[in-house]
Design a protein around this motif. Structure first.
Motif, PDB file in Angstrom:
ATOM      1  N   LEU A  78       0.712  -1.064  -0.061  1.00 22.43           N
ATOM      2  CA  LEU A  78       0.122   0.111  -0.134  1.00 22.43           C
ATOM      3  C   LEU A  78       0.920   1.324  -0.026  1.00 22.43           C
ATOM      4  N   LYS A  79       0.520   2.031  -0.509  1.00 21.94           N
ATOM      5  CA  LYS A  79       1.200   3.471  -0.989  1.00 21.94           C
ATOM      6  C   LYS A  79       0.654   4.597  -0.777  1.00 21.94           C
ATOM      7  N   ALA A  80       1.038   5.642  -0.126  1.00 17.75           N
ATOM      8  CA  ALA A  80       0.635   7.049   0.203  1.00 17.75           C
ATOM      9  C   ALA A  80       0.679   7.663  -1.146  1.00 17.75           C
TER      10      ALA A  80
ATOM     11  N   PHE B  60      -4.940   4.275   7.755  1.00 18.65           N
ATOM     12  CA  PHE B  60      -3.978   3.809   8.881  1.00 18.65           C
ATOM     13  C   PHE B  60      -3.861   4.941   9.820  1.00 18.65           C
TER      14      PHE B  60
ATOM     15  N   ILE C  52      -3.960   8.404   8.465  1.00 18.08           N
ATOM     16  CA  ILE C  52      -3.334   8.739   7.318  1.00 18.08           C
ATOM     17  C   ILE C  52      -3.964   7.682   6.181  1.00 18.08           C
TER      18      ILE C  52
ATOM     19  N   VAL D 293      -4.070   5.505   3.150  1.00 18.17           N
ATOM     20  CA  VAL D 293      -3.327   4.738   2.424  1.00 18.17           C
ATOM     21  C   VAL D 293      -3.642   4.184   1.128  1.00 18.17           C
TER      22      VAL D 293
ATOM     23  N   GLU E 172       5.018  -2.989   6.836  1.00 19.57           N
ATOM     24  CA  GLU E 172       4.279  -2.512   8.329  1.00 19.57           C
ATOM     25  C   GLU E 172       5.053  -3.001   9.334  1.00 19.57           C
TER      26      GLU E 172
ATOM     27  N   LYS F 266       6.848   8.910  11.591  1.00 16.58           N
ATOM     28  CA  LYS F 266       5.431   7.795  11.455  1.00 16.58           C
ATOM     29  C   LYS F 266       6.121   6.484  11.578  1.00 16.58           C
ATOM     30  N   GLN F 267       7.110   6.113  11.046  1.00 16.09           N
ATOM     31  CA  GLN F 267       7.545   4.746  11.147  1.00 16.09           C
ATOM     32  C   GLN F 267       8.039   4.630  12.710  1.00 16.09           C
TER      33      GLN F 267
ATOM     34  N   THR G 210       4.794   3.828  14.603  1.00 17.88           N
ATOM     35  CA  THR G 210       3.950   2.643  14.230  1.00 17.88           C
ATOM     36  C   THR G 210       4.708   1.377  14.664  1.00 17.88           C
TER      37      THR G 210
END
Lengths: 530, 516
Positions: free
Chosen positions: A9-11, A21, A24, A26, A172, A236-237, A240
């Motif tokens: 999945l990509k933003a 997510f 945000i 995705v 993820e 964000k990483q 998460t």
């Protein structure tokens, strides 16, 4: 055979929103950009245990049948009647790996078929600096150029090759986790870090949670926008990953109480796996192997035995836990250390920096055996160290190639890319259970046969029976695993094969013949004497 | 069939290699008088975090006046730590307890050395020496080594002094000095470079990393340069000959290769024993070698250094360096016979430097990051040196000879949480008085709107949107009370501290707080 697929999945503004997510959005990614399927195999987790300082191989796996061992180590040798013999081999475990260790330690593990011993692994032109040699081990590159800068790791390069859009798209769950320290070169890649280092899931969560900045992304392609958005992404990483790690940690459990110290790191890893974390590689660390002084007492106690007991306890407890919790088929572990130690003990009841050493692999899918030749304690190199002899020893990259090819399902082209040359895997593993689809008829370890009907070494053939249609490839490597040539490469129908190896063009020596039928691989060793 | 989703985090389609190139990278002097935005930009890059009193001094000045004020003229050397002349026996060969004690002592001193330097960065005002010292210290790398090869902190201190002294001088002279610097001699193995048994490590890096760059020398040049550089030693321990005093370089004639050499096509003649002396070999061979290098490779060297200055002071993304700008800067450097000051003056005084393309584009190094809160708050954190390690910048101990890679390598899932928590803890630990003093360091601090505007100008590189600024003022600082209530709130230290901490916490959370 199960097909493993993951969707990326990509933003971005490309496709329509599929899910959210956090807050945000995705977006679905073009399927053509999907990750390689091999790295995605759920059933293969790797644990690397770094033994820093240089583990003394000769006092780990004891050559107790070799009188030279007692001659060069009058004070620190382990007596034969106290060492623990491995099967019917000529080598023995140091008693600290067995006595008073959980479930008989390494002896228990190897008898249950969960431990492989790899003797004499190392590399040519050994470097005796802790740091340079560690870099060589972790990078998987033994550069003949002593000043060459080693900057990334064999696993980092592998994963970066599997993630074409990293770091714009990241998994993820963290791909690799290192317990403690700052991130090892092992996980570095030209595209950035393929893993994260954390001291404990709780601390990572404490610092990492809430890292998200809560700001909007900036449009445009100015440097400011680029850097701003990059920092957003890492924030964000952090947020998460600290959350998924913590959540797996809280959900997971240990089925037994581990000892303190190194075993506690193994407990954390077991708990994360048990909690469902999808991380592919964990790295644990045990330091203190730089045993220049008083490494052990005459009763086999002391500094080095304590380290071995800690190692054996951690691994044995981990495997017992993995069995009880049902993930023992999914994990393989491997020890690495930057070098072994000098065969002759020094004047302080210790040993100085040396060259080749021993490695252990553990897990349900290892071939329980002793790989590699016993050390040659008569013919040392000019430093008085174990000679890295191409005919006797195992190039360390063969140990890694087995992980990549058999355990992670990498292609041999990918393995070649990672090491810069073709390296044949040392066959100490069985593929993950989900991979097994046997293409060859016959018993394990007996599927290939070599024949050579002329005494001058000409006209050698490899014989086997192919059960299913496959792309068939036959390669020859020298004994340390360096690629020599390909003698067959074509689609093949089931049936008996006798493939000429063109042995007349090979120099005298021992070779490895590799037969690949799609992803299935069998290996045979043969010798040429012209 | 198993499926698993991958997530990506918030990055639009442009990637680091897709950043636009600058449209107009003009090296012409920036002529507008400095305002708050440009004055703080210059301070962030050429010094460290701006503080109100310094910004005030620069506003209204021309760029060249401001740069002169920052660079200064005098030698700037903070007073030395007390331990710089202490010495030990050689731990090599000593028993394990002695060795552990010596090496442990060095690690302790290394921490003190870092703290000494960080304190100087924290305290500096105008003029400012520390940013340039940090630049050159990151360029002429030397690692602290406490095992195997030893480089004691006493020696690293001396290197820092040498770098500081040369920071604005002549680059060719700088290279001559650093070549015989004791730490450098040990670090890159030139102390082991002996006639007949050459060690080419320094000879190679001299060209590859420190002057002309790869592609501008041959392997033969490396070999011949190594021969020229034979014979130099360092007295490091009590039991070693220290002809020129401890922690100093000396010449050991029997180890020098006196034969003739040919470097970059130029001859370096042989010498007889009488001429094989420290002074003559230093001047005729070591300096002679560097003179040849700078004569023959003047273009490559000037480009190489201009590029380094650009990466450090402008924008560290190697993918979008403006080569034309570099070329023009290089010409200035070469025309000025490798004087550093005019290079810095022209580059940082250019229209390009003050353009929107460069403003706010640089990711703060950990040192810049930590100082960007310590300086405005006038609060030095005793654990700063250690905290920087957790952010992957161990001062005076880079990861390897190539130094820190900087740019996006500074920000990882490990360093980012450490950065965040470090700042949060500093804010948490602020006393009421410290908060009040921070507020009072701004003009018009009794006007809530102006105060927030000025705090943003100090802490963030290019300002914020009006709506965010109003949110900070109305909701965070004033908690939705009318603006005139701020003067009343100022009477309560406790209230000021609470509100200022809220305000700071909101601002430092922004990605742009990591940019400068």
């Amino acid at each position: 055979m199960t097909i493993h697929r993951r969707t990326l999945l990509k933003a971005g503004a490309a496709a329509g929103a599929l899910a959210t997510f956090g807050n945000i959005p995705v977006f679905a990614l073009n399927p053509a950009k999907m990750l390689g399927t091999n790295v995605m195999n759920d059933d293969s987790i790797l644990i690397i245990i770094q033994l820093f300082g240089g583990n003394d191989g000769l006092n780990t796996i004891i050559p107790a049948d070799d009188p030279n061992y007692y001659a060069i180590r009058p004070n620190i040798a382990v007596k034969k009647d106290q060492a623990k013999r491995i099967f019917n081999s000529k080598v023995y475990f140091h008693p600290a790996l067995v006595n008073n260790v959980y479930k008989n330690g390494f002896l228990g593990l190897i008898e249950e078929g969960r431990l492989a011993v790899i003797q004499g692994s190392g590399y040519e032109n050994p470097n005796l600096s802790h740091f340079r040699s560690t870099d060589i081990w972790l990078s998987g590159i033994n550069s003949s150029e002593p000043d060459a800068k080693l900057t990334d790791g064999w696993l980092g390069r592998y994963f970066s090759s599997q993630l074409p859009n990293f770091p714009i798209e990241v998994p993820e769950h963290p791909l690799c986790i290192q317990l403690g320290g700052s991130l090892s070169m092992l996980f570095k890649s030209p595209k950035g870090d393929m893993g994260i280092a954390l001291s404990s899931p709780d601390e990572f969560f404490k610092n990492g949670q809430g890292s998200s900045t809560g700001r909007d992304i900036i449009q445009g392609n100015t440097p400011y926008a680029e850097e701003y958005n990059f920092i957003q992404a890492i924030a964000k990483q952090s947020d998460t990953y600290s959350t998924v790690v913590k959540s797996a940690y809280d959900k997971g459990k240990n089925s037994l109480n581990y000892a303190a110290g190194f075993p506690a790191q193994m407990a954390t890893i077991a708990r994360l796996i048990s909690g469902g974390l999808k991380t592919k590689v964990y790295m644990a660390y045990l330091g203190g192997f730089d045993t220049h002084v008083q490494q052990q007492n005459t009763d086999n106690s002391g500094l080095h035995p304590n380290l071995m007991a800690s190692l054996a306890n951690g691994i044995s407890q981990f495997m017992a836990d993995a069995l009880a919790q049902g993930f023992a088929n999914k994990v393989v572990g491997l020890t690495v250390s930057e070098f072994g130690r000098r065969p002759y003990e020094n004047g302080s009841n210790g040993t100085d920096h040396g060259t080749t050493s021993v490695q252990f692999a553990f897990g349900n899918r290892v071939q329980a055996n002793v790989f590699g030749n016993d050390p040659d304690l008569q013919n040392f190199d000019r430093n008085g160290d174990l000679d890295f002899d191409l005919q006797r020893n195992i190039d360390y990259r063969r140990v890694y190639a087995e992980i990549l090819q058999t355990w992670f399902g990498a292609t041999k082209e990918e393995v070649t890319e990672i090491f810069g040359e073709r390296v044949v895997p040392l066959p100490y593993l069985q593929p993950p259970i989900s991979y097994v689809a046997d293409s060859f008829a016959g018993e394990n370890n007996n599927k290939l046969r070599y024949s050579c009907n002329q005494s001058n070494g000409q006209n050698g053939h490899v014989h086997f029976e192919l059960k299913n249609p496959a792309t068939l490839e036959v390669n020859i490597y020298d004994i340390v695993g360096k690629y020599a040539k390909t003698v067959y490469n074509a689609a093949a129908s089931p049936g008996h094969f006798a493939i000429p190896l063109h042995t007349e063009t090979l120099q005298n020596g021992t070779y490895i013949c590799e037969v690949l039928a799609d992803q299935n691989r069998e290996i045979l060793t043969f010798s040429i004497v012209h | 069939m198993k499926r698993r989703s991958f997530l990506s985090f918030f990055i639009p389609d442009n990637q680091s290699d897709k950043v636009e190139k600058p449209l107009n990278a003009s090296i012409n002097p920036y002529t507008k008088p400095l305002d708050t935005l440009t004055a703080t930009h210059l301070l962030r890059r050429l010094s460290f975090a701006p503080i109100p009193s310094l910004v005030k001094q620069l506003i209204g000045k021309s760029a060249s006046e401001a740069i002169s004020m920052i660079l200064g003229n005098e030698e700037m050397q903070p007073s030395a730590p007390s331990w710089i002349n202490t010495s030990t026996e050689n731990p090599r060969g000593a028993d394990i307890y002695t060795r552990n004690a010596i090496e442990g002592g060095w690690r302790n001193l290394q921490g003190q050395l870092q703290t000494w330097w960080l304190t100087a960065m924290h305290k500096e005002s105008l003029p400012s020496a520390e940013k340039l010292t940090l630049f050159w210290s990151s360029f002429f790398t030397t690692e602290f080594v406490s095992d195997d090869t030893y480089i004691p902190p006493q020696m690293l201190y001396r290197q820092n002094v040498l770098i500081r002294k040369n920071r604005l001088g002549n680059f060719k002279d700088f290279v001559k000095d650093i070549t015989l610097d004791p730490s450098m001699l040990v670090y890159l193995g030139n102390v082991l470079n002996i006639k007949g048994r050459p060690n080419e490590n320094y000879a190679r890096e001299l060209m590859e990393l420190y002057t002309c760059g790869i592609g501008h020398y041959t392997e033969g040049d490396v070999k011949e340069a190594a021969r020229v550089l034979t014979g130099w030693k360092v007295g490091m321990f009590n039991d070693e000959p220290a002809k020129n005093g401890i922690y100093n370089t000396y010449f050991h004639p029997p180890d020098h290769d006196t034969g003739s050499k040919q470097f970059m096509g130029m001859p370096i003649p042989s010498r007889d024993d009488i001429a094989n002396t420290e002074y003559l070999v230093k001047v005729e061979e070591v300096h002679g070698l560097i003179d040849i290098l700078f004569d023959v490779r003047a273009d490559a060297i000037s480009r190489f250094i201009a590029r380094k200055v650009y990466l450090f002071f402008f924008y560290s993304n190697r993918a979008v360096v403006d080569e034309e700008f570099i070329q023009k800067a290089a010409k200035v450097f070469k025309d000025n016979k490798f004087e550093i000051r005019p290079l810095i003056e022209v580059m940082l005084g250019s229209e390009f430097f003050f353009s929107e393309y460069i403003q706010g584009a640089q990711i703060k190094s950990p040192a810049e990051y930590a100082l960007s809160i310590s300086r405005p708050l006038n609060k030095y954190q005793a654990d700063m040196a250690n905290a920087l390690k957790g952010m992957d910048q161990d001062l005076i101990d880079p990861p390897n000879v190539a130094g820190w890679e900087a740019h996006q390598k500074w920000i990882t899932t490990k360093t980012f949480p450490n950065r965040k928590v470090y700042i949060e803890n500093i804010i948490k630990a602020l006393t009421d008085d410290e908060c009040v003093n921070f507020v009072k360091s701004f003009d018009q601090y009794d006007d809530a709107v102006e105060l927030v505007k000025n705090i943003i100008a100090i802490l963030l590189p290019i300002g914020v949107t009006d709506s965010y600024r109003m949110y900070l003022t109305d909701s965070v600082l004033l908690k939705n009370q009318p603006a005139y209530e701020w003067t009343t709130m100022l009477n309560s230290k406790v209230t000021v501290a609470l509100r200022i901490k809220d305000l700071l916490n909101d601002i430092v959370k922004a990605p742009d707080f990591h940019l400068c």
